[in-house]
Design a protein around this motif. Structure first.
Motif, PDB file in Angstrom:
ATOM      1  N   PHE A  16       0.819  -1.211   0.000  1.00 36.45           N
ATOM      2  CA  PHE A  16       0.000   0.000   0.000  1.00 36.45           C
ATOM      3  C   PHE A  16       0.857   1.267   0.000  1.00 36.45           C
ATOM      4  O   PHE A  16       0.420   2.320  -0.463  1.00 36.45           O
ATOM      5  CB  PHE A  16      -0.990  -0.026   1.165  1.00 36.45           C
ATOM      6  CG  PHE A  16      -1.987  -1.131   1.009  1.00 36.45           C
ATOM      7  CD1 PHE A  16      -2.993  -1.056   0.060  1.00 36.45           C
ATOM      8  CD2 PHE A  16      -1.892  -2.293   1.764  1.00 36.45           C
ATOM      9  CE1 PHE A  16      -3.903  -2.091  -0.124  1.00 36.45           C
ATOM     10  CE2 PHE A  16      -2.785  -3.336   1.595  1.00 36.45           C
ATOM     11  CZ  PHE A  16      -3.795  -3.241   0.653  1.00 36.45           C
ATOM     12  N   ASP A  39      -8.047   2.293  -3.573  1.00 39.44           N
ATOM     13  CA  ASP A  39      -6.977   1.317  -3.366  1.00 39.44           C
ATOM     14  C   ASP A  39      -6.996   0.803  -1.939  1.00 39.44           C
ATOM     15  O   ASP A  39      -7.663  -0.183  -1.636  1.00 39.44           O
ATOM     16  CB  ASP A  39      -5.627   1.895  -3.786  1.00 39.44           C
ATOM     17  CG  ASP A  39      -5.368   3.293  -3.267  1.00 39.44           C
ATOM     18  OD1 ASP A  39      -4.813   3.422  -2.177  1.00 39.44           O
ATOM     19  OD2 ASP A  39      -5.728   4.280  -3.944  1.00 39.44           O
ATOM     20  N   ILE A  40      -6.290   1.469  -1.018  1.00 40.06           N
ATOM     21  CA  ILE A  40      -6.256   0.946   0.357  1.00 40.06           C
ATOM     22  C   ILE A  40      -7.662   0.991   0.966  1.00 40.06           C
ATOM     23  O   ILE A  40      -8.441   1.901   0.656  1.00 40.06           O
ATOM     24  CB  ILE A  40      -5.238   1.715   1.231  1.00 40.06           C
ATOM     25  CG1 ILE A  40      -4.983   0.948   2.545  1.00 40.06           C
ATOM     26  CG2 ILE A  40      -5.676   3.138   1.499  1.00 40.06           C
ATOM     27  CD1 ILE A  40      -3.757   1.407   3.303  1.00 40.06           C
ATOM     28  N   GLY A  41      -7.960   0.016   1.798  1.00 42.69           N
ATOM     29  CA  GLY A  41      -9.282  -0.043   2.419  1.00 42.69           C
ATOM     30  C   GLY A  41      -9.380   0.903   3.593  1.00 42.69           C
ATOM     31  O   GLY A  41      -9.440   0.457   4.738  1.00 42.69           O
ATOM     32  N   LYS A 108      -4.041  -5.345  12.472  1.00 41.65           N
ATOM     33  CA  LYS A 108      -2.797  -5.519  11.714  1.00 41.65           C
ATOM     34  C   LYS A 108      -1.627  -5.788  12.655  1.00 41.65           C
ATOM     35  O   LYS A 108      -0.807  -6.689  12.419  1.00 41.65           O
ATOM     36  CB  LYS A 108      -2.540  -4.265  10.883  1.00 41.65           C
ATOM     37  CG  LYS A 108      -1.274  -4.291  10.063  1.00 41.65           C
ATOM     38  CD  LYS A 108      -1.171  -2.984   9.302  1.00 41.65           C
ATOM     39  CE  LYS A 108       0.042  -2.914   8.427  1.00 41.65           C
ATOM     40  NZ  LYS A 108       0.037  -1.697   7.611  1.00 41.65           N
ATOM     41  N   TYR A 131      -3.606 -11.229   2.203  1.00 43.29           N
ATOM     42  CA  TYR A 131      -3.232  -9.957   2.839  1.00 43.29           C
ATOM     43  C   TYR A 131      -1.718 -10.005   3.128  1.00 43.29           C
ATOM     44  O   TYR A 131      -1.257 -10.924   3.818  1.00 43.29           O
ATOM     45  CB  TYR A 131      -4.049  -9.840   4.128  1.00 43.29           C
ATOM     46  CG  TYR A 131      -3.840  -8.598   4.974  1.00 43.29           C
ATOM     47  CD1 TYR A 131      -3.715  -7.337   4.412  1.00 43.29           C
ATOM     48  CD2 TYR A 131      -3.809  -8.702   6.362  1.00 43.29           C
ATOM     49  CE1 TYR A 131      -3.564  -6.220   5.213  1.00 43.29           C
ATOM     50  CE2 TYR A 131      -3.662  -7.579   7.172  1.00 43.29           C
ATOM     51  CZ  TYR A 131      -3.524  -6.347   6.583  1.00 43.29           C
ATOM     52  OH  TYR A 131      -3.366  -5.235   7.369  1.00 43.29           O
ATOM     53  N   ASN A 180      -9.950 -10.552   2.506  1.00 44.49           N
ATOM     54  CA  ASN A 180      -9.159  -9.490   1.914  1.00 44.49           C
ATOM     55  C   ASN A 180      -8.035 -10.201   1.176  1.00 44.49           C
ATOM     56  O   ASN A 180      -7.274 -10.931   1.812  1.00 44.49           O
ATOM     57  CB  ASN A 180      -8.557  -8.599   3.017  1.00 44.49           C
ATOM     58  CG  ASN A 180      -7.742  -7.475   2.448  1.00 44.49           C
ATOM     59  OD1 ASN A 180      -7.767  -7.220   1.247  1.00 44.49           O
ATOM     60  ND2 ASN A 180      -7.000  -6.787   3.303  1.00 44.49           N
ATOM     61  N   TYR A 211     -13.428  -8.065   8.761  1.00 42.19           N
ATOM     62  CA  TYR A 211     -14.512  -7.551   7.908  1.00 42.19           C
ATOM     63  C   TYR A 211     -15.862  -8.205   8.214  1.00 42.19           C
ATOM     64  O   TYR A 211     -16.780  -8.140   7.409  1.00 42.19           O
ATOM     65  CB  TYR A 211     -14.138  -7.748   6.428  1.00 42.19           C
ATOM     66  CG  TYR A 211     -12.871  -7.001   6.072  1.00 42.19           C
ATOM     67  CD1 TYR A 211     -12.899  -5.658   5.725  1.00 42.19           C
ATOM     68  CD2 TYR A 211     -11.634  -7.626   6.141  1.00 42.19           C
ATOM     69  CE1 TYR A 211     -11.736  -4.958   5.445  1.00 42.19           C
ATOM     70  CE2 TYR A 211     -10.461  -6.929   5.866  1.00 42.19           C
ATOM     71  CZ  TYR A 211     -10.518  -5.598   5.523  1.00 42.19           C
ATOM     72  OH  TYR A 211      -9.369  -4.907   5.250  1.00 42.19           O
ATOM     73  N   LYS A 242     -12.669  -0.923  10.201  1.00 40.18           N
ATOM     74  CA  LYS A 242     -13.618  -0.837   9.098  1.00 40.18           C
ATOM     75  C   LYS A 242     -15.041  -0.856   9.642  1.00 40.18           C
ATOM     76  O   LYS A 242     -15.936  -0.263   9.081  1.00 40.18           O
ATOM     77  CB  LYS A 242     -13.423  -1.990   8.098  1.00 40.18           C
ATOM     78  CG  LYS A 242     -11.979  -2.396   7.850  1.00 40.18           C
ATOM     79  CD  LYS A 242     -11.173  -1.345   7.116  1.00 40.18           C
ATOM     80  CE  LYS A 242      -9.701  -1.495   7.417  1.00 40.18           C
ATOM     81  NZ  LYS A 242      -8.844  -2.055   6.442  1.00 40.18           N
ATOM     82  N   TYR A 340     -14.812  -5.263  -0.431  1.00 43.73           N
ATOM     83  CA  TYR A 340     -13.859  -5.428  -1.535  1.00 43.73           C
ATOM     84  C   TYR A 340     -14.468  -6.115  -2.751  1.00 43.73           C
ATOM     85  O   TYR A 340     -15.201  -7.097  -2.615  1.00 43.73           O
ATOM     86  CB  TYR A 340     -12.640  -6.231  -1.076  1.00 43.73           C
ATOM     87  CG  TYR A 340     -11.841  -5.508  -0.008  1.00 43.73           C
ATOM     88  CD1 TYR A 340     -11.457  -4.173  -0.185  1.00 43.73           C
ATOM     89  CD2 TYR A 340     -11.479  -6.139   1.167  1.00 43.73           C
ATOM     90  CE1 TYR A 340     -10.736  -3.498   0.783  1.00 43.73           C
ATOM     91  CE2 TYR A 340     -10.758  -5.466   2.150  1.00 43.73           C
ATOM     92  CZ  TYR A 340     -10.394  -4.147   1.952  1.00 43.73           C
ATOM     93  OH  TYR A 340      -9.683  -3.476   2.912  1.00 43.73           O
ATOM     94  N   ARG A 381      -8.147  -4.960  -7.194  1.00 46.31           N
ATOM     95  CA  ARG A 381      -9.146  -4.858  -6.118  1.00 46.31           C
ATOM     96  C   ARG A 381      -9.620  -3.416  -6.000  1.00 46.31           C
ATOM     97  O   ARG A 381      -8.809  -2.491  -5.988  1.00 46.31           O
ATOM     98  CB  ARG A 381      -8.508  -5.297  -4.796  1.00 46.31           C
ATOM     99  CG  ARG A 381      -9.501  -5.489  -3.674  1.00 46.31           C
ATOM    100  CD  ARG A 381      -8.832  -5.535  -2.308  1.00 46.31           C
ATOM    101  NE  ARG A 381      -8.392  -4.213  -1.898  1.00 46.31           N
ATOM    102  CZ  ARG A 381      -7.798  -3.931  -0.720  1.00 46.31           C
ATOM    103  NH1 ARG A 381      -7.545  -4.910   0.121  1.00 46.31           N
ATOM    104  NH2 ARG A 381      -7.441  -2.708  -0.413  1.00 46.31           N
TER     105      ARG A 381
END
Ligand code: MLT
Length: 403
Positions: A16, A39-41, A108, A131, A180, A211, A242, A340, A381
């Motif tokens: 990313f 792009d990045i979520g 993360k 991921y 993801n 998610y 998210k 996504y 994506r």
């Protein structure tokens, strides 16, 4: 001083970061063109008002000596862990103790840090595409595909890249559902196959359900613990990022059930929960009081209604993207129970060629599928996290491109 030379085995930059750098360069060279970031979520809606009120209250607490909070419990405040256990698990028939929940500053970090408790020689299995954090954090520990420390689990493109239970023994398996990057969701039967496999081989499943809030189909599982016996084989990682717009606030949690045990080199059996607690108390001082009060508000009646409205908004976007690109004749999956949408690039374009085409001709940024692994080559994506207006505009621009 010697450095960790495993870092030399990593790609030059994190996926990313590379995408962000290319989009920034394009924007600098084309200041009149406004790029739609898909792009990045990263979420775009402001945090719900109920969470804002809770944050205000927490700030006030910090300003008075009678309600001030210094270091909190490393595992997280009980007020939040008890809500998690009640609303995220008991409500779905899963019984957990609050002492099995570890609040953190995000999924993360937990996913990356969990490698601290693995034995040196474990073999980890990852789907492909995947991921990148699962792979990179293991490379940092010296496990690579080349030395056999990382094995790719077969993923069938025709079956929406759902990982296929392998014939060989893997010690640690990373599963992400809703997935993801592909946006597909494992159903209960598919998850049960993995739980049975892990029991048979005494493997550990790291189940990333960051998610889960996007799952719309009531028959699909949100937690691996909805599968009988999963507490003996799985750690589950979740995030408020998210779900409730916490990408900037930072709060998530990891569940390590007491039933989950592993073996030390001397043959003794140990609860993974104890190791994780020891790890966290040593290297982590807890998520901030503010973010935990904010996360607590996610479970209030007002907070949960507002959070649901935001999820509905993003899901409408990802659904529009899925249906829009499908109507243009492109092959797409995801977007219905996940933010996504995973799209096959037309005309044999590589992922990065498609990325360049969309950026230059549509001012639309995506994540190249090849960045998630070799099986992602030829795909991209998109995310439903931009605004409704920009999502519709993105589909219009794609239509104008006549791919
Ligand atoms: C993604 O775009 O895949 C995610 O935002 C990355 C993350 O959550 O770290």
């Amino acid at each position: 001083m010697n450095l960790n030379s495993n870092f030399q085995l990593l790609k030059e930059s994190y996926l990313f970061a590379e995408v962000g750098a290319r989009v920034r360069r394009y924007s600098e060279e084309n200041p009149d063109k406004k790029v739609i970031r898909m792009d990045i979520g990263d979420v775009t809606l402001p945090i719900p008002a109920a969470i804002g009120d809770a944050l205000d209250g927490a700030v006030k607490d910090m300003l008075s000596s009678s309600t001030f909070h210094g270091y909190g419990p490393e595992q997280g405040y009980a007020f939040l862990r008890e809500k998690i256990v009640e609303a995220d698990y008991a409500a779905r028939g899963v019984q957990l103790g609050a002492d099995e929940v570890f609040v953190s500053d995000g999924a993360k970090c937990d996913v990356g840090n969990l490698t601290d408790i693995f034995g040196k020689d474990v073999i980890v299995g990852v789907p492909n595409p995947v991921y990148p954090v699962y792979v990179d954090s293991n490379i940092m520990c010296g496990r690579t595909v080349e030395n056999g420390g990382i094995r790719y689990i077969e993923c069938d493109r025709e079956n929406e890249y759902k990982p296929v239970v392998p014939g060989e023994k893997l010690d640690v398996i990373y599963l992400c559902s809703p997935n993801n990057p592909t946006g597909t969701v494992l159903d209960k039967e598919e998850l049960k196959e993995w739980v049975d496999y892990a029991k048979e081989h005494k493997s550990l499943i790291i189940f990333d359900s960051a998610y889960e809030a996007f799952v719309q189909d009531p028959t699909l599982p949100k937690s691996i613990y909805e599968i009988e016996g999963a507490k003996e084989v799985a750690i589950e990682v979740r995030s408020f990022s998210k779900t409730a717009g916490f990408t900037g606030l930072r709060c998530g949690y990891t569940v390590v059930p007491k039933e989950l045990k592993g073996t030390m080199a001397d043959g003794s059996e140990v609860e993974l929960r104890k190791l994780w607690l020891r790890r966290q108390t040593t290297k982590f001082n807890g998520a901030s009081y503010l973010s935990q009060r904010g996360a607590e508000a996610v479970y209030s009646p007002k907070g949960s209604a507002e959070v649901k409205a935001n999820i509905d908004y993003y899901i409408r976007n990802s659904s529009i993207l899925h249906d829009g690109v499908t109507a243009l004749g492109l092959k797409a999956i995801g977007g219905k129970n996940s933010p996504y949408v995973w799209i096959q690039a037309p005309n044999g374009l590589t992922s990065w060629e498609m990325f360049d085409l969309l950026l230059q001709r549509c001012q639309l940024s995506c994540t190249p599928g090849s960045g998630f692994g070799s099986n992602g080559e030829g795909c991209i994506r998109l995310t439903g996290f931009n605004s409704f207006e920009n999502t519709k505009l993105a589909v219009e621009r794609l239509a104008d491109l006549r791919l």
